[in-house]
Scaffold this motif. Structure first.
Motif, PDB file in Angstrom:
ATOM      1  N   VAL A 198       0.825  -1.205   0.000  1.00 18.18           N
ATOM      2  CA  VAL A 198       0.000   0.000   0.000  1.00 18.18           C
ATOM      3  C   VAL A 198       0.859   1.255   0.000  1.00 18.18           C
ATOM      4  O   VAL A 198       2.038   1.232   0.319  1.00 18.18           O
ATOM      5  CB  VAL A 198      -0.944   0.027   1.232  1.00 18.18           C
ATOM      6  CG1 VAL A 198      -1.820  -1.217   1.279  1.00 18.18           C
ATOM      7  CG2 VAL A 198      -0.149   0.169   2.527  1.00 18.18           C
ATOM      8  N   GLY A 199       0.217   2.373  -0.337  1.00 19.03           N
ATOM      9  CA  GLY A 199       0.799   3.692  -0.205  1.00 19.03           C
ATOM     10  C   GLY A 199       0.024   4.460   0.857  1.00 19.03           C
ATOM     11  O   GLY A 199      -0.233   3.965   1.939  1.00 19.03           O
ATOM     12  N   HIS A 200      -0.333   5.712   0.541  1.00 20.65           N
ATOM     13  CA  HIS A 200      -1.297   6.519   1.300  1.00 20.65           C
ATOM     14  C   HIS A 200      -0.769   7.127   2.591  1.00 20.65           C
ATOM     15  O   HIS A 200      -0.735   8.335   2.735  1.00 20.65           O
ATOM     16  CB  HIS A 200      -2.550   5.688   1.595  1.00 20.65           C
ATOM     17  CG  HIS A 200      -3.689   6.469   2.181  1.00 20.65           C
ATOM     18  ND1 HIS A 200      -4.177   7.624   1.607  1.00 20.65           N
ATOM     19  CD2 HIS A 200      -4.454   6.234   3.280  1.00 20.65           C
ATOM     20  CE1 HIS A 200      -5.193   8.075   2.333  1.00 20.65           C
ATOM     21  NE2 HIS A 200      -5.380   7.257   3.351  1.00 20.65           N
ATOM     22  N   THR A 201      -0.371   6.319   3.566  1.00 21.29           N
ATOM     23  CA  THR A 201       0.080   6.857   4.847  1.00 21.29           C
ATOM     24  C   THR A 201       1.580   7.112   4.796  1.00 21.29           C
ATOM     25  O   THR A 201       2.348   6.203   4.490  1.00 21.29           O
ATOM     26  CB  THR A 201      -0.233   5.878   5.996  1.00 21.29           C
ATOM     27  OG1 THR A 201      -1.646   5.692   6.064  1.00 21.29           O
ATOM     28  CG2 THR A 201       0.258   6.435   7.327  1.00 21.29           C
ATOM     29  N   PRO A 202       2.039   8.334   5.097  1.00 19.60           N
ATOM     30  CA  PRO A 202       3.473   8.624   5.029  1.00 19.60           C
ATOM     31  C   PRO A 202       4.273   7.805   6.041  1.00 19.60           C
ATOM     32  O   PRO A 202       3.890   7.684   7.199  1.00 19.60           O
ATOM     33  CB  PRO A 202       3.549  10.117   5.369  1.00 19.60           C
ATOM     34  CG  PRO A 202       2.183  10.650   5.080  1.00 19.60           C
ATOM     35  CD  PRO A 202       1.243   9.532   5.406  1.00 19.60           C
ATOM     36  N   VAL A 203       5.374   7.234   5.583  1.00 22.84           N
ATOM     37  CA  VAL A 203       6.344   6.563   6.441  1.00 22.84           C
ATOM     38  C   VAL A 203       7.738   6.962   5.961  1.00 22.84           C
ATOM     39  O   VAL A 203       7.908   7.348   4.807  1.00 22.84           O
ATOM     40  CB  VAL A 203       6.192   5.027   6.388  1.00 22.84           C
ATOM     41  CG1 VAL A 203       4.874   4.590   7.003  1.00 22.84           C
ATOM     42  CG2 VAL A 203       6.303   4.508   4.965  1.00 22.84           C
ATOM     43  N   PRO A 204       8.761   6.888   6.821  1.00 19.07           N
ATOM     44  CA  PRO A 204      10.101   7.340   6.414  1.00 19.07           C
ATOM     45  C   PRO A 204      10.802   6.382   5.471  1.00 19.07           C
ATOM     46  O   PRO A 204      11.737   6.772   4.771  1.00 19.07           O
ATOM     47  CB  PRO A 204      10.850   7.445   7.745  1.00 19.07           C
ATOM     48  CG  PRO A 204      10.133   6.512   8.658  1.00 19.07           C
ATOM     49  CD  PRO A 204       8.691   6.586   8.253  1.00 19.07           C
ATOM     50  N   THR A 205      10.401   5.124   5.432  1.00 19.02           N
ATOM     51  CA  THR A 205      11.001   4.160   4.525  1.00 19.02           C
ATOM     52  C   THR A 205      10.034   2.997   4.366  1.00 19.02           C
ATOM     53  O   THR A 205       8.995   2.950   5.025  1.00 19.02           O
ATOM     54  CB  THR A 205      12.363   3.666   5.046  1.00 19.02           C
ATOM     55  OG1 THR A 205      13.001   2.884   4.030  1.00 19.02           O
ATOM     56  CG2 THR A 205      12.205   2.827   6.309  1.00 19.02           C
ATOM     57  N   VAL A 206      10.360   2.054   3.517  1.00 25.05           N
ATOM     58  CA  VAL A 206       9.526   0.878   3.353  1.00 25.05           C
ATOM     59  C   VAL A 206       9.450   0.151   4.690  1.00 25.05           C
ATOM     60  O   VAL A 206      10.460  -0.054   5.355  1.00 25.05           O
ATOM     61  CB  VAL A 206      10.110  -0.058   2.285  1.00 25.05           C
ATOM     62  CG1 VAL A 206       9.235  -1.297   2.111  1.00 25.05           C
ATOM     63  CG2 VAL A 206      10.253   0.684   0.964  1.00 25.05           C
ATOM     64  N   THR A 207       8.244  -0.213   5.099  1.00 23.63           N
ATOM     65  CA  THR A 207       8.082  -0.841   6.405  1.00 23.63           C
ATOM     66  C   THR A 207       7.292  -2.128   6.292  1.00 23.63           C
ATOM     67  O   THR A 207       6.497  -2.312   5.373  1.00 23.63           O
ATOM     68  CB  THR A 207       7.340   0.093   7.391  1.00 23.63           C
ATOM     69  OG1 THR A 207       6.039   0.384   6.865  1.00 23.63           O
ATOM     70  CG2 THR A 207       8.097   1.394   7.578  1.00 23.63           C
ATOM     71  N   ASN A 208       7.513  -3.005   7.251  1.00 25.40           N
ATOM     72  CA  ASN A 208       6.797  -4.280   7.318  1.00 25.40           C
ATOM     73  C   ASN A 208       5.930  -4.254   8.564  1.00 25.40           C
ATOM     74  O   ASN A 208       6.437  -4.175   9.685  1.00 25.40           O
ATOM     75  CB  ASN A 208       7.806  -5.429   7.376  1.00 25.40           C
ATOM     76  CG  ASN A 208       7.133  -6.779   7.531  1.00 25.40           C
ATOM     77  OD1 ASN A 208       5.920  -6.913   7.345  1.00 25.40           O
ATOM     78  ND2 ASN A 208       7.910  -7.788   7.871  1.00 25.40           N
ATOM     79  N   ALA A 209       4.616  -4.322   8.364  1.00 23.23           N
ATOM     80  CA  ALA A 209       3.718  -4.251   9.506  1.00 23.23           C
ATOM     81  C   ALA A 209       3.695  -5.546  10.294  1.00 23.23           C
ATOM     82  O   ALA A 209       3.322  -5.554  11.455  1.00 23.23           O
ATOM     83  CB  ALA A 209       2.299  -3.909   9.037  1.00 23.23           C
ATOM     84  N   GLY A 210       4.045  -6.669   9.669  1.00 27.85           N
ATOM     85  CA  GLY A 210       4.053  -7.945  10.359  1.00 27.85           C
ATOM     86  C   GLY A 210       2.652  -8.475  10.595  1.00 27.85           C
ATOM     87  O   GLY A 210       1.665  -7.952  10.104  1.00 27.85           O
ATOM     88  N   GLY A 211       2.559  -9.526  11.357  1.00 26.74           N
ATOM     89  CA  GLY A 211       1.264 -10.100  11.682  1.00 26.74           C
ATOM     90  C   GLY A 211       0.772 -11.030  10.589  1.00 26.74           C
ATOM     91  O   GLY A 211       1.491 -11.413   9.680  1.00 26.74           O
ATOM     92  N   SER A 212      -0.509 -11.382  10.676  1.00 22.62           N
ATOM     93  CA  SER A 212      -1.066 -12.389   9.774  1.00 22.62           C
ATOM     94  C   SER A 212      -1.659 -11.799   8.516  1.00 22.62           C
ATOM     95  O   SER A 212      -2.154 -12.514   7.668  1.00 22.62           O
ATOM     96  CB  SER A 212      -2.165 -13.171  10.514  1.00 22.62           C
ATOM     97  OG  SER A 212      -3.207 -12.295  10.887  1.00 22.62           O
ATOM     98  N   GLY A 213      -1.634 -10.469   8.381  1.00 17.30           N
ATOM     99  CA  GLY A 213      -2.251  -9.875   7.216  1.00 17.30           C
ATOM    100  C   GLY A 213      -1.330  -8.892   6.536  1.00 17.30           C
ATOM    101  O   GLY A 213      -0.377  -9.258   5.887  1.00 17.30           O
ATOM    102  N   SER A 214      -1.577  -7.613   6.726  1.00 20.26           N
ATOM    103  CA  SER A 214      -0.955  -6.567   5.929  1.00 20.26           C
ATOM    104  C   SER A 214       0.559  -6.627   5.935  1.00 20.26           C
ATOM    105  O   SER A 214       1.200  -6.659   6.979  1.00 20.26           O
ATOM    106  CB  SER A 214      -1.406  -5.209   6.476  1.00 20.26           C
ATOM    107  OG  SER A 214      -0.635  -4.178   5.945  1.00 20.26           O
TER     108      SER A 214
END
Length: 255
Positions: A198-214
């Motif tokens: 996804v895009g949309h929400t600003p983050v400082p770099t590519v991130t991994n949300a972890g967990g069973s989904g996203s």
């Protein structure tokens, strides 16, 4: 297959597209997926907005003609310009959409037409949308294991409804749609079983949300995926903000 995912460019065509070309050459990518929000920036005129979208559309046409698989997803800032000028939908968006430039509407609308914008891209269990599909929205929409067709249908038939479904994190009171889900909403309620980009929400770099989904790391069905961020300014009141956010398997951008 190697696929590049590009975050929100917000009219920064001149800055971003040469970087995309370099990344395609460097990685040997077969496809590029733009994650939405091609349109809108607070610091440009209507004429500059039209020129930037035309540049983007010309680039997409040329790369597709050369054999590159280019998918352009729609974001919340793109939906107003997909509405037919002088239609009821255009009038509605004019009053509801922050950042919308009515004087640019007709020119941007015509430039977007050939792009065949989609709401979703999928390979295997990897799903890309502008903001992400929460578990609650997937249940609301009755999405199947091949959701891209249903999502694209909703973009064609009910863009105003998609735009009107913002969650509490974005100032709304609805179950957040795939053009509005905030990062916090997506991470709190990911659609189980899917890796989402996804895009949309600003983050400082590519991130991994972890967990069973996203944005979890797992089999992608697309071979090696690459991702690099793009930067743009899109914020009210002159506050600087990186207007991109892209999550892909916890992988750092390639340089």
């Amino acid at each position: 297959m190697t696929v590049l995912f590009v975050g929100d460019i917000h009219l920064k065509s001149a800055r971003v597209l040469p970087a995309v070309d370099r990344a395609v050459a460097m990685t040997g990518a077969d496809g590029v997926v733009f994650l939405g929000d091609v349109c809108d920036d607070w610091d440009v005129t209507a004429r500059e907005a039209v020129a930037a979208v035309r540049m983007f559309a010309d680039w997409v046409a040329a790369r597709r003609a050369a054999g590159l698989d280019v998918t352009v997803l729609a974001g919340n800032h793109d939906l107003p310009y997909l509405a037919r000028p002088r239609s009821y939908a255009a009038h509605w968006f004019r009053h509801e959409a922050d950042g919308f430039k009515p004087r640019a509407h007709e020119g941007v609308h015509e430039a977007l037409k050939p792009l065949d914008m989609r709401l979703a891209w999928r390979r295997g269990r990897v799903l890309a949308t502008h903001a992400g599909v929460t578990g609650a929205w997937a249940a609301y929409a009755g999405l199947s294991d091949s959701p891209e067709g249903e999502l694209d249908r909703r973009l064609r038939e009910s863009p105003m409804h998609l735009f009107d479904m913002a969650g509490p994190a974005r100032g709304g009171r609805s179950v957040p749609s795939p053009v509005w889900a905030d990062r916090t909403e997506l991470e709190a309620d990911p659609w189980a079983g899917w890796t989402q980009v996804v895009g949309h929400t600003p983050v400082p770099t590519v991130t991994n949300a972890g967990g069973s989904g996203s944005a979890t790391h797992g089999p992608t069905g697309t071979g090696r995926c690459s991702c690099f961020p793009t930067t743009a300014r899109l914020c009210p009141s002159g506050r600087n903000r990186d207007a991109w956010a892209c999550r892909l398997h916890g992988k750092e951008p390639e340089s």
